[in-house]
Design an enzyme around this catalytic site. Structure first.
Site, short mmCIF file in Angstrom:
data_model
loop_
_atom_site.label_atom_id
_atom_site.label_comp_id
_atom_site.label_asym_id
_atom_site.label_seq_id
_atom_site.Cartn_x
_atom_site.Cartn_y
_atom_site.Cartn_z
N PRO A 170 44.51 -34.90 31.36
CA PRO A 170 43.46 -34.70 30.37
C PRO A 170 43.71 -35.46 29.07
O PRO A 170 42.80 -36.09 28.52
CB PRO A 170 43.48 -33.19 30.13
CG PRO A 170 44.05 -32.62 31.38
CD PRO A 170 45.07 -33.62 31.85
N ASP A 171 44.94 -35.42 28.57
CA ASP A 171 45.27 -36.11 27.33
C ASP A 171 45.13 -37.63 27.46
O ASP A 171 44.45 -38.28 26.67
CB ASP A 171 46.70 -35.78 26.89
CG ASP A 171 46.81 -34.43 26.22
OD1 ASP A 171 45.89 -34.07 25.48
OD2 ASP A 171 47.82 -33.75 26.44
N PHE A 172 45.79 -38.18 28.48
CA PHE A 172 45.80 -39.64 28.60
C PHE A 172 44.45 -40.16 29.07
O PHE A 172 44.01 -41.24 28.67
CB PHE A 172 46.92 -40.08 29.54
CG PHE A 172 48.28 -39.56 29.12
CD1 PHE A 172 48.59 -39.41 27.78
CD2 PHE A 172 49.23 -39.19 30.05
CE1 PHE A 172 49.82 -38.91 27.37
CE2 PHE A 172 50.46 -38.70 29.66
CZ PHE A 172 50.75 -38.56 28.31
N GLY A 175 42.30 -40.13 26.01
CA GLY A 175 42.68 -41.24 25.13
C GLY A 175 42.13 -42.57 25.61
O GLY A 175 41.60 -43.36 24.83
#
Length: 389
Positions: A170-172, A175
């Site tokens: 989810p984070d990467f 991003g």
């Protein structure tokens, strides 16, 4: 080295912290953007003290997200700090934030505020769940998103509990999607002359990243089981243990490779077994097929099987450890792991942007900055003294 990086001349003001926002701005920085990282004096980005692995007193988390940036320490709760930020923003192209919902507006840093200062500004907001709705005010991070999105429910062994994906998808993913959206918005601005606001959230990105799994559910209405390393739509398509206890992955994605596999394993008759005649049949009879193949693969060591399968052009690979992966001959040949010099730590290695421009890796121009390392430099460029920030 490329003569000119694609985003040279683009200035990004980044007040984000931890993962998705800094990952986004590092991609932009690697592509040549002038990224100015705004951090709280004396505290900095919370990733500076995140995790349990450090090089000296620098966390691996911070080092992995923040190369090619300059750090400015500003107290954005102080009117003087905000005024300095406004000055930076007046000449900027992009603003990135991932504050809790409503916090940017409270600080006078919402899109409506900044668009008055700079109508051409591309404003990117990255949140956990979205800027409104029932979860907007709740705290959210990678495992929370993996759980909510359904990704965790289809990850793990069939008879085991749900498992977190090994990396922060989810984070990467958010991003990278934010970096893509920003570059698209900059392209659009070249035509319209106007900036815009981009809203992205980790929950949307993770469900988007489910790809075919989400589409399959929308067609059938059924939940999918956990299958460990196996694929729900193909078989055999998973990791198998070999005699030496190491694993290899076999990917028989079509009938051609199924027949090649049977020949390589010395069991051509298996390809004619009506239980395994088609991929649909193999998926339906996955349990007996996997047990049969596992018995065969248990008779030789992993590297032996890799040689046998590789000779026949069968898609297969060792299930590498991280140590094996970064030293893999293809990874070494690709020069993906790059060296850079850090002012306090000396020579360090890091993973470069997975891109070549005109045949060259993009350079690491700046090491991850010390907190406020470039404050005086940037204030001097503005003609503002440190006492005014």
């Amino acid at each position: 080295m490329p003569v000119r990086l694609p985003l040279e001349g683009i200035t990004v003001i980044d007040i984000s912290h931890l993962a998705a926002g800094p990952w986004c701005t590092m991609v932009l920085a690697d592509l040549g953007a002038n990224v100015i990282k705004i951090e709280r004096p004396g505290v900095g980005d919370m990733s500076r003290n995140a995790g349990g692995t450090y090089a000296g007193d620098h966390s691996a988390v911070f080092l992995s997200f923040n190369r090619n940036k300059r750090s400015v320490a500003l107290d954005l709760k102080d009117p003087r700090g905000r005024e300095t930020l406004y000055q930076l923003l007046s000449g900027a192209d992009v603003f990135v934030e991932n504050l809790r919902a409503g916090k940017a507006d409270q600080l006078g840093l919402g899109y409506a505020d900044l668009a008055k200062i700079n109508p051409g500004l591309v404003y990117a907001s990255i949140s956990a769940f979205g800027t409104d709705g029932p979860y907007a005010d709740l705290p959210g991070n990678d495992p929370i998103i993996q759980a909510l999105s359904g990704a965790m429910s289809i990850t793990g062994e069939q008879d085991g509990p749900p498992a977190r994906q090994g990396v922060s998808v989810p984070d990467f993913g958010a991003g990278m999607m934010a970096a893509f959206s920003i570059t698209a918005a900059l392209f659009g601005r070249a035509t319209t002359g106007s900036g815009c606001k981009l809203d992205l959230n980790l929950l949307d990105v993770e469900i988007f990243a489910l790809g075919p799994r989400a589409q399959e559910h929308l067609i059938t209405g059924e939940d999918q089981p956990r299958l460990g390393s196996a694929h729900p739509q193909f078989a055999p398509y998973q990791a198998f243990r070999c005699r030496d206890g190491r694993y290899l992955y076999i990917a028989a994605i079509n009938e051609k490779f199924w027949h090649l596999l049977c020949e390589a394993l010395g069991t051509p008759e298996l390809a004619e077994d009506e239980r395994y005649a088609t991929n649909v049949d193999r998926c339906r009879n996955r349990e007996s097929l996997v047990a049969y193949l596992q018995d065969i693969l248990d008779t030789r060591d992993r590297d032996d099987w890799l040689g046998v399968l590789g000779e026949r052009g069968m898609p297969c690979a060792p299930v590498n450890t991280l140590t094996e992966a970064v030293h893999d001959p293809q990874v070494v040949h690709n020069e993906l792991v790059q060296r850079f010099t850090h002012r306090g730590l000396g020579e360090l290695s890091t993973v470069a942007l997975p891109l070549r421009l005109d045949g060259a890796r993009l350079p690491i121009r700046l090491a991850p900055p010390e907190l406020g390392e470039h404050t005086e430099e940037l204030l001097a460029e503005l003609g503002t003294g440190a006492e005014d920030a």
